[in-house]
Design an enzyme around this catalytic site. Structure first.
Site, PDB file in Angstrom:
ATOM      1  N   ILE A 108      -2.313  -6.907   2.519  1.00 36.29           N
ATOM      2  CA  ILE A 108      -2.457  -6.298   1.192  1.00 36.29           C
ATOM      3  C   ILE A 108      -1.963  -7.267   0.125  1.00 36.29           C
ATOM      4  O   ILE A 108      -2.594  -7.444  -0.919  1.00 36.29           O
ATOM      5  CB  ILE A 108      -1.632  -4.988   1.098  1.00 36.29           C
ATOM      6  CG1 ILE A 108      -2.175  -3.947   2.072  1.00 36.29           C
ATOM      7  CG2 ILE A 108      -1.645  -4.439  -0.333  1.00 36.29           C
ATOM      8  CD1 ILE A 108      -1.251  -2.751   2.275  1.00 36.29           C
ATOM      9  N   ASP A 129       8.008 -13.211   0.055  1.00 33.79           N
ATOM     10  CA  ASP A 129       7.746 -12.802   1.443  1.00 33.79           C
ATOM     11  C   ASP A 129       8.765 -13.503   2.315  1.00 33.79           C
ATOM     12  O   ASP A 129       9.466 -14.425   1.871  1.00 33.79           O
ATOM     13  CB  ASP A 129       6.303 -13.160   1.865  1.00 33.79           C
ATOM     14  CG  ASP A 129       5.776 -12.248   2.972  1.00 33.79           C
ATOM     15  OD1 ASP A 129       6.380 -12.210   4.071  1.00 33.79           O
ATOM     16  OD2 ASP A 129       4.760 -11.576   2.748  1.00 33.79           O
ATOM     17  N   ASN A 189       9.906  -0.266   9.124  1.00 33.18           N
ATOM     18  CA  ASN A 189       9.700  -0.351   7.671  1.00 33.18           C
ATOM     19  C   ASN A 189      10.825   0.276   6.855  1.00 33.18           C
ATOM     20  O   ASN A 189      11.081  -0.140   5.717  1.00 33.18           O
ATOM     21  CB  ASN A 189       8.354   0.270   7.298  1.00 33.18           C
ATOM     22  CG  ASN A 189       7.188  -0.583   7.780  1.00 33.18           C
ATOM     23  OD1 ASN A 189       7.396  -1.689   8.272  1.00 33.18           O
ATOM     24  ND2 ASN A 189       5.979  -0.090   7.640  1.00 33.18           N
ATOM     25  N   ASP A 245      -5.793   7.251  -1.782  1.00 32.50           N
ATOM     26  CA  ASP A 245      -6.339   8.562  -1.428  1.00 32.50           C
ATOM     27  C   ASP A 245      -7.316   9.047  -2.506  1.00 32.50           C
ATOM     28  O   ASP A 245      -8.353   9.640  -2.202  1.00 32.50           O
ATOM     29  CB  ASP A 245      -5.198   9.567  -1.230  1.00 32.50           C
ATOM     30  CG  ASP A 245      -4.252   9.119  -0.124  1.00 32.50           C
ATOM     31  OD1 ASP A 245      -4.740   8.692   0.939  1.00 32.50           O
ATOM     32  OD2 ASP A 245      -3.029   9.171  -0.325  1.00 32.50           O
ATOM     33  N   HIS A 272       1.337  11.168   1.598  1.00 34.06           N
ATOM     34  CA  HIS A 272       0.387  10.153   2.074  1.00 34.06           C
ATOM     35  C   HIS A 272       0.461  10.016   3.585  1.00 34.06           C
ATOM     36  O   HIS A 272       0.880   8.983   4.115  1.00 34.06           O
ATOM     37  CB  HIS A 272       0.639   8.809   1.377  1.00 34.06           C
ATOM     38  CG  HIS A 272      -0.297   7.739   1.868  1.00 34.06           C
ATOM     39  ND1 HIS A 272      -1.649   7.748   1.591  1.00 34.06           N
ATOM     40  CD2 HIS A 272      -0.090   6.668   2.657  1.00 34.06           C
ATOM     41  CE1 HIS A 272      -2.232   6.730   2.181  1.00 34.06           C
ATOM     42  NE2 HIS A 272      -1.305   6.042   2.848  1.00 34.06           N
TER      43      HIS A 272
END
Ligand code: NAD
Ligand code: LMR
Length: 415
Positions: A108, A129, A189, A245, A272
């Site tokens: 992403i 990152d 996560n 969504d 979600h």
């Protein structure tokens, strides 16, 4: 991308459309793109085979390009497009916002960074990152759009990546593989989001935060607890990104009912993951009738759309390109709100009192301080099907919220 470039061969005009845009049906020979009056940049050159030259577009609304003729129109608030003619570029007349993408080298992160590099509202784009981000930044920095791009690798550079930014977007973390739920990502996560939010609290406590990392239903409550523990929590500034969504609902409904994609807006509420994703088809704009079978089919498809992509990618990850598109749209809406646009609405998962749950996704109005208003009317006048679905989703959503809160509190207690 091609669809986000409005071009008219006849006038030689081209502009990057707001990523609130929807594209025309592939079956159509026309190309449709919408743009905010301030959500584009002028450019020159050739992108994806579309010849275009330097230009400026000076009216809000949308442009339909058909057979080389541009037709302009406007849309209502539900599609977040300003209709005030005469404006162009940021209100301030210059690119103003500093944006950090955490997880910028990922599936992403890369296309998202490209899309937001194209925004005229950004002065600095900081890419963070744990690996491989220098090359991404070097590559992106060659695009002749205003944002200055810089790279930050690993924990020791997180502070510099975040210092004084206005908007932090977080797609860091692992994606699903076939057979997994989003909640199966929690163990990895949750910790990633916690650490990154600690950095946000320390280095840019006033920034808006867009959380993409799954499970969003839990990672947002984790972020809230971390910010609270640091004494900097502002619920108006913390968002779980559920725009994908809405993007999917708009696409599927337009396809099913033969509508122009650009005209369709379906609010999606709840959360979600699975049944917590609840498209309010009865509130589709423009008004459209659905049979009970269509409601069931569309609702289930929208709820399972992430899994549809995970299975199609067969182990190579989850939605990245559509997510980058959706996240760029949401980021741009956040910045337009910060910049003083008075009519910016998006669905998002936020702290909310519209139900008895502490977090819930509905339409929100975005403003200079983040959430300016939660649109409680989303929950009014629902069909029986929708009312039952709201009741049914609450227990799963409650469990996911509590799981996040418990994790964050336990971590805080052990530090
Ligand atoms: P990816 O594996 O391709 O990329 C993730 C990136 O995060 C990698 O570059 C990795 O190095 C980086 N990363 C890992 N730990 C990090 C850390 N501590 N700090 C900074 N960066 C770190 O995954 P992806 O496909 O980009 O998906 C990312 C996340 O987004 C997943 O959790 C996925 O489930 C979620 N997602 C959410 C939505 C949504 O609608 N909210 C949609 C799609 C995907
Ligand atoms: C999506 O909706 O595509 C994301 O949440 C990724 C996933 O795991 O489905």
């Amino acid at each position: 991308m091609a669809a986000s470039m409005a071009t008219t061969a006849a006038s030689g005009v081209a502009a990057f459309g707001s990523i609130a845009a929807a594209t025309a049906s592939p079956a159509s020979s026309s190309r449709t793109v919408s743009f905010s009056s301030r959500g584009f940049f002028a450019a020159s050159g050739e992108v994806l085979g579309l010849s275009f030259s330097s230009c400026s577009v000076r009216a809000g609304g949308f442009v339909t390009v058909q057979d080389g003729v541009a037709k302009q129109g406007v849309r209502g608030r539900s599609l977040q497009v300003r209709a005030d003619a005469g404006a162009s570029g940021p209100k301030s007349g210059q690119s103003t916002f500093k944006v950090a993408v955490l997880g910028a080298a990922g599936g992403i992160g890369q296309p998202l960074s490209l899309l937001i590099k194209m925004s005229p509202l950004i002065s600095e784009l900081r890419l963070y990152d744990i690996a491989n981000v220098k090359g991404v930044a070097a590559d992106l920095s060659h695009c002749n759009t205003p944002a200055q791009v810089s790279a930050y690798t690993g924990a020791s550079e997180l502070a510099a990546a975040l210092k004084d930014v206005d908007l932090v977007i977080i797609p860091a973390g692992v994606p699903r593989k076939p057979g997994m739920t989003r909640d199966d990502l929690f163990n990895i996560n949750a910790g990633i989001v916690r650490t990154l939010i600690e950095g946000v609290a320390d280095h840019c406590p006033n920034a808006l935060i867009n959380i993409i990392s799954n499970p969003v239903n839990s990672t947002v409550p984790i972020a809230a607890e971390v910010l609270k523990a640091k004494g900097v929590y502002d619920p108006k500034k913390l968002f779980g990104v559920t725009t994908l969504d809405v993007v999917r609902a708009n696409t599927f409904v337009a396809q099913k009912k033969g509508l122009r994609l650009i005209d369709v807006n379906v609010p999606v509420i709840g959360g979600h993951a699975g049944v917590t994703i609840l498209p309010l088809l009865s509130k589709t704009k423009p008004t459209v009738e659905f049979t009970p079978e269509e409601v069931e089919e569309l609702t289930v498809r929208i709820q399972n759309a992430g899994t549809e992509v995970v299975e199609a990618k067969a182990g190579a990850g989850s939605a990245t390109l559509s997510m980058a598109y959706a996240a760029a749209r949401f980021a741009e809406s956040c910045m337009r709100g910060l910049d003083g646009d008075s009519d910016v609405y998006e669905c998002a998962y936020v702290q909310s009192e519209v139900t008895d749950l502490p977090f819930f996704a509905t339409t929100v109005k975005l403003g200079k301080k983040g959430v300016e208003e939660i649109v409680a009317e989303d929950l009014e006048g629902l069909t029986e099907y929708e009312k039952k679905a709201v009741d049914a989703l609450k227990s799963e959503l409650k469990g996911s919220i509590e799981k996040g809160v418990t994790f964050a509190k336990k971590q805080a207690a052990t530090v």
